[in-house]
Scaffold this active site. Structure first.
Site, PDB file in Angstrom:
ATOM      1  N   GLY A 194      37.211  34.787  42.599  1.00 40.29           N
ATOM      2  CA  GLY A 194      37.833  35.769  43.481  1.00 40.29           C
ATOM      3  C   GLY A 194      39.332  35.563  43.476  1.00 40.29           C
ATOM      4  O   GLY A 194      39.809  34.480  43.810  1.00 40.29           O
ATOM      5  N   SER A 195      40.105  36.549  43.081  1.00 40.90           N
ATOM      6  CA  SER A 195      41.523  36.298  42.851  1.00 40.90           C
ATOM      7  C   SER A 195      42.277  37.614  42.633  1.00 40.90           C
ATOM      8  O   SER A 195      41.851  38.656  43.095  1.00 40.90           O
ATOM      9  CB  SER A 195      41.681  35.375  41.645  1.00 40.90           C
ATOM     10  OG  SER A 195      40.771  35.752  40.628  1.00 40.90           O
ATOM     11  N   ARG A 196      43.366  37.536  41.867  1.00 40.66           N
ATOM     12  CA  ARG A 196      44.218  38.716  41.691  1.00 40.66           C
ATOM     13  C   ARG A 196      45.013  38.613  40.393  1.00 40.66           C
ATOM     14  O   ARG A 196      45.340  37.516  39.936  1.00 40.66           O
ATOM     15  CB  ARG A 196      45.144  38.791  42.897  1.00 40.66           C
ATOM     16  CG  ARG A 196      46.341  39.678  42.768  1.00 40.66           C
ATOM     17  CD  ARG A 196      47.054  39.703  44.096  1.00 40.66           C
ATOM     18  NE  ARG A 196      48.471  39.936  43.984  1.00 40.66           N
ATOM     19  CZ  ARG A 196      49.312  39.850  45.004  1.00 40.66           C
ATOM     20  NH1 ARG A 196      48.885  39.508  46.198  1.00 40.66           N
ATOM     21  NH2 ARG A 196      50.590  40.096  44.826  1.00 40.66           N
TER      22      ARG A 196
END
Length: 238
Positions: free
Chosen positions: A195-197
């Site tokens: 989960g990140s960007r």
């Protein structure tokens, strides 16, 4: 092949996607834990089954159809556009310190996390920087969080940066490329767990074609387009 069997295989492929090799040991760990949970209580074991299926799903690596039109810049990640704003690229990439349009794509734990090159080009730098693990949906994640940046030199001489940013849950950035490698649009170059960007810094004077809140598909959704007419003219002048 009979039509009924072919239809069944097509339906199966809709739900079961290939898994990236990075996920194999994690699925094995979840599966082993599930066996242990069944020994404790069947209800815990079935919870483990659900988590193992989720882990497999997290590391899915589906085929994508990348646009072939020259000058197209595609999303490097699945997810939601969380920010579009001017920002200076990370200093460690060695780019000019002038603000560029930054498009941020936030990936939840349910999105595919294989990252793809936004456009074709030669990698001029790959730079990792340790940092914090605040929520990747926050603006300050671009400057405060652990990150790994890749700078691409495009055919017309422009530069584009794509930055992998760890999030609140993510604790591992994986990058498969190095300086000097050449990437085609949509090529896989890394992934982030869990989960990140990703931030994309567009070349100067390139306008985004997406909006905040829009859903992205890595390697397929068009973020922006280069002015190919202007690029060809610049090449001719040289």
């Amino acid at each position: 092949m009979p039509a009924s069997r072919k239809d069944a295989l097509n339906l199966l492929s809709t739900f079961i996607k290939p898994m990236h090799p990075e996920g194999k040991r994690f699925v094995a760990i979840f599966a082993a834990g599930t066996v242990g949970l069944f020994l404790v209580a069947s209800v815990l074991g079935w919870i483990g089954v659900g988590l193992t299926i989720w882990c497999y799903y997290f590391f899915r690596d589906p085929h994508r159809v990348t646009p072939t039109r020259p000058g197209v810049i595609v999303s490097p990640a699945d997810g939601i556009v969380s920010l579009i704003e001017p920002a200076v690229p990370p200093a460690e990439l060695g780019m000019a310190d002038t603000p560029l349009t930054r498009i941020s794509v936030f990936m939840s734990v349910f999105d595919c996390h294989v990252n793809r090159s936004p456009i074709a080009g030669e990698i001029t730098s790959v730079a990792y920087r340790p940092g914090k693990f605040v929520s990747a949906s926050l603006d300050k994640a671009s400057t405060d969080n652990e990150r790994n940046g890749v700078c691409l030199r495009l055919a017309g001489g422009q530069e584009l940066a794509v930055v992998q940013i760890a999030g609140l849950v993510a604790r591992r950035i994986v990058c498969f490329v190095k300086q000097g490698d050449r990437l085609s649009t949509g090529d896989r170059f890394g992934l982030i767990r869990f989960g990140s960007r990703l931030d994309v810094y567009l070349p100067p004077d390139v306008a985004p074609l997406v909006a905040v809140g829009q859903t992205m598909i890595a390697g397929e959704t068009v973020l922006a387009e280069l002015d190919m007419a202007g690029t060809e003219g610049a090449d001719a002048d040289e």
